[in-house]
Scaffold this motif. Structure first.
Motif, short mmCIF file in Angstrom:
data_model
loop_
_atom_site.label_atom_id
_atom_site.label_comp_id
_atom_site.label_asym_id
_atom_site.label_seq_id
_atom_site.Cartn_x
_atom_site.Cartn_y
_atom_site.Cartn_z
N TYR A 13 0.86 -1.19 0.00
CA TYR A 13 0.00 0.00 0.00
C TYR A 13 0.89 1.24 0.00
CZ TYR A 13 0.86 -0.20 5.08
OH TYR A 13 1.44 -0.26 6.32
N HIS A 14 0.30 2.38 -0.30
CA HIS A 14 1.02 3.63 -0.54
C HIS A 14 1.27 4.34 0.79
CE1 HIS A 14 1.27 7.34 -3.44
NE2 HIS A 14 2.25 7.33 -2.54
N THR A 15 2.40 4.09 1.39
CA THR A 15 2.66 4.62 2.72
C THR A 15 3.01 6.11 2.68
OG1 THR A 15 5.04 4.17 2.68
CG2 THR A 15 3.58 2.38 3.42
N LEU A 16 2.79 6.76 3.83
CA LEU A 16 3.14 8.17 3.95
C LEU A 16 4.65 8.35 3.86
CD1 LEU A 16 2.17 11.06 4.49
CD2 LEU A 16 2.36 10.58 6.94
N ASP A 17 5.40 7.41 4.39
CA ASP A 17 6.87 7.50 4.32
C ASP A 17 7.34 7.49 2.86
OD1 ASP A 17 9.50 7.40 5.77
OD2 ASP A 17 9.68 5.55 4.62
N PHE A 18 6.76 6.63 2.04
CA PHE A 18 7.11 6.59 0.62
C PHE A 18 6.75 7.91 -0.05
CE2 PHE A 18 6.10 5.94 -3.83
CZ PHE A 18 7.18 5.21 -4.30
N HIS A 19 5.58 8.43 0.26
CA HIS A 19 5.12 9.69 -0.33
C HIS A 19 6.05 10.84 0.02
CE1 HIS A 19 2.58 13.06 -1.45
NE2 HIS A 19 2.57 13.48 -0.19
N PHE A 20 6.41 10.96 1.30
CA PHE A 20 7.28 12.06 1.72
C PHE A 20 8.68 11.94 1.11
CE2 PHE A 20 4.85 13.14 5.88
CZ PHE A 20 4.09 14.06 5.20
N ASP A 216 -12.44 12.68 -4.73
CA ASP A 216 -11.14 13.24 -5.14
C ASP A 216 -10.35 13.57 -3.88
OD1 ASP A 216 -8.99 14.47 -6.31
OD2 ASP A 216 -10.09 16.26 -6.95
N ILE A 217 -9.75 12.54 -3.30
CA ILE A 217 -8.94 12.73 -2.09
C ILE A 217 -7.51 12.30 -2.38
CG2 ILE A 217 -10.91 12.42 -0.56
CD1 ILE A 217 -9.76 9.61 0.09
N GLN A 218 -6.59 12.81 -1.57
CA GLN A 218 -5.18 12.51 -1.78
C GLN A 218 -4.61 11.63 -0.67
OE1 GLN A 218 -6.62 15.72 -2.47
NE2 GLN A 218 -6.68 14.65 -4.44
N GLY A 219 -5.35 11.47 0.41
CA GLY A 219 -4.85 10.66 1.50
C GLY A 219 -5.99 10.14 2.36
N VAL A 220 -5.70 9.08 3.12
CA VAL A 220 -6.69 8.51 4.02
C VAL A 220 -6.00 8.06 5.30
CG1 VAL A 220 -6.48 6.17 3.05
CG2 VAL A 220 -8.60 6.84 4.21
N LYS A 221 -6.69 8.25 6.41
CA LYS A 221 -6.26 7.71 7.69
C LYS A 221 -7.33 6.74 8.17
CE LYS A 221 -3.20 11.25 9.65
NZ LYS A 221 -2.97 12.16 10.79
N ILE A 222 -6.94 5.47 8.32
CA ILE A 222 -7.85 4.45 8.82
C ILE A 222 -7.52 4.22 10.29
CG2 ILE A 222 -8.65 2.07 8.60
CD1 ILE A 222 -7.86 2.18 5.66
N VAL A 266 -2.54 8.30 -0.68
CA VAL A 266 -1.53 8.01 0.35
C VAL A 266 -2.22 7.52 1.62
CG1 VAL A 266 0.38 8.93 1.70
CG2 VAL A 266 -0.03 9.79 -0.63
N VAL A 267 -1.73 6.43 2.14
CA VAL A 267 -2.27 5.87 3.39
C VAL A 267 -1.45 6.44 4.55
CG1 VAL A 267 -2.76 3.78 4.70
CG2 VAL A 267 -3.02 3.80 2.19
N HIS A 268 -2.02 7.39 5.26
CA HIS A 268 -1.32 8.07 6.34
C HIS A 268 -1.30 7.26 7.63
CE1 HIS A 268 -1.07 12.36 4.69
NE2 HIS A 268 -1.58 11.64 3.71
N ARG A 269 -2.29 6.38 7.79
CA ARG A 269 -2.38 5.63 9.05
C ARG A 269 -3.26 4.40 8.85
NH1 ARG A 269 -1.46 6.68 14.38
NH2 ARG A 269 -0.85 8.84 13.97
N LEU A 270 -2.90 3.31 9.54
CA LEU A 270 -3.71 2.10 9.49
C LEU A 270 -4.15 1.61 10.86
CD1 LEU A 270 -2.06 -0.09 6.68
CD2 LEU A 270 -4.19 1.20 6.61
#
Length: 314
Positions: A13-20, A216-222, A266-270
């Motif tokens: 999955y698209h982690t925040l660390d990868f994105h940053f 149209d979102i760019q990130g999600v926190k689950i 981007v998945v900011h949190r799981l």
């Protein structure tokens, strides 16, 4: 390593660390800021007591001290984080309470502190979808042309029936209007959802993920619902109105939710964190690394990736 486009590790999955690292070229830390705001669900504008899962810190358990000036909170947070990540870059995270719930001139005074700070590489703003006046959205659009800006919107659930149970105070329609308005001025949006809310079954939680995936979102926190002391949730747990999620059920659900979310989001949190001093449960969630590892293992076992069911989300 795997074939997922937005990963250079075993993550599917698209982690925040990868994105940053892709955006800024290295590690990025978020410095939590308490800017002295409150919430319309606390001060009586819409209600009292806040959402039933919210404690007295307004989801800012790890933010700086409200009594400290904004720059002082930033300096203390950066000093602490640099001990762990000496070469990291940092962004300001307006975390506690509702960070657009004030007149525009107040918001400008607070945000511009960091917008004009060279060592601050971005601003993340946590807020509610019903606290974004048109002039505030216009300003955020202008600010996003000068600085990396994220607006984090709490939805929690797409089901208005559940929103009433948790005393959320806004509708899904209001949330969607705010997402569209922010995107119209070029502001990136991160959506918060919570698994395990009272009276929601697996399909309801899955429906929430499918719903946000279509926006149209760019990130999600689950988030996993955490029950903490000094919240209404404690009473709901004690009287049987609320049941805490089991670990295997949560991991299985999150993996399927990820499969419906576009790969570029981007998945900011799981999962989540809560201070031990006020935390009640689920106890298994305190072992955060194990939870995240088990999500990775299940995705690998099933040979699935974020977004591989996106086109089938209806």
């Amino acid at each position: 390593m795997n074939d997922f486009k937005y990963s250079n590790t075993n993550k599917r999955y698209h982690t925040l660390d990868f994105h940053f690292k892709d955006k800024f070229g290295g590690k990025v830390g978020r410095i939590p800021i308490d800017a002295g705001f409150t919430c319309p669900n606390i001060d009586g504008t819409k209600g009292f007591g806040g959402c039933t899962f919210c404690n007295t810190s307004g989801s800012g358990d790890f933010a700086g001290l409200r009594s400290d000036a904004l720059v002082e909170q930033w300096d203390k947070g950066m000093e602490m984080m640099k001990r762990k990540w000496p070469d990291a870059k940092f962004i300001a995270y307006f975390q506690a309470f509702t960070n657009t719930y004030a007149p525009l001139e107040v918001l400008q005074e607070k945000y511009e502190v960091f917008a004009n700070m060279d060592e601050c590489h971005g601003i993340s703003i946590g807020t509610r979808p019903d606290c974004l006046e048109p002039e505030v959205i216009e300003y955020l659009g202008e600010l996003a042309k000068r600085k990396y800006i994220l607006v984090e919107l709490g939805l929690q659930t797409m089901h208005d029936s559940t929103s009433k149970i948790i005393n959320r105070g806004h509708t899904t329609a209001e949330f969607e209007e705010s997402v569209n308005a922010l995107r119209a001025v070029g502001v990136d949006v991160v959506v918060h959802i919570i698994n395990g809310l009272p009276k929601e079954d697996r399909e309801m939680m899955l429906d929430t993920a499918k719903y946000v995936a279509g926006l149209d979102i760019q990130g999600v926190k689950i988030h996993l619902l955490h029950v903490m002391h000094d919240t209404v949730m404690v009473n709901q747990l004690n009287n049987g109105f609320l049941e805490l999620m089991q670990k295997d059920d949560y991991i299985d659900l999150v993996v399927e939710q990820l499969r419906y979310i576009k790969p570029e989001v981007v998945v900011h949190r799981l999962t989540g964190d809560a201070p031990s001093s006020i935390f009640i449960g689920p106890i298994w969630s305190k072992k955060k690394t194990i939870v995240l590892n088990d999500i990775d293992k299940l995705m690998a076992k099933l040979d699935v990736y974020q977004g591989d069911l996106y086109d089938n989300r209806k």
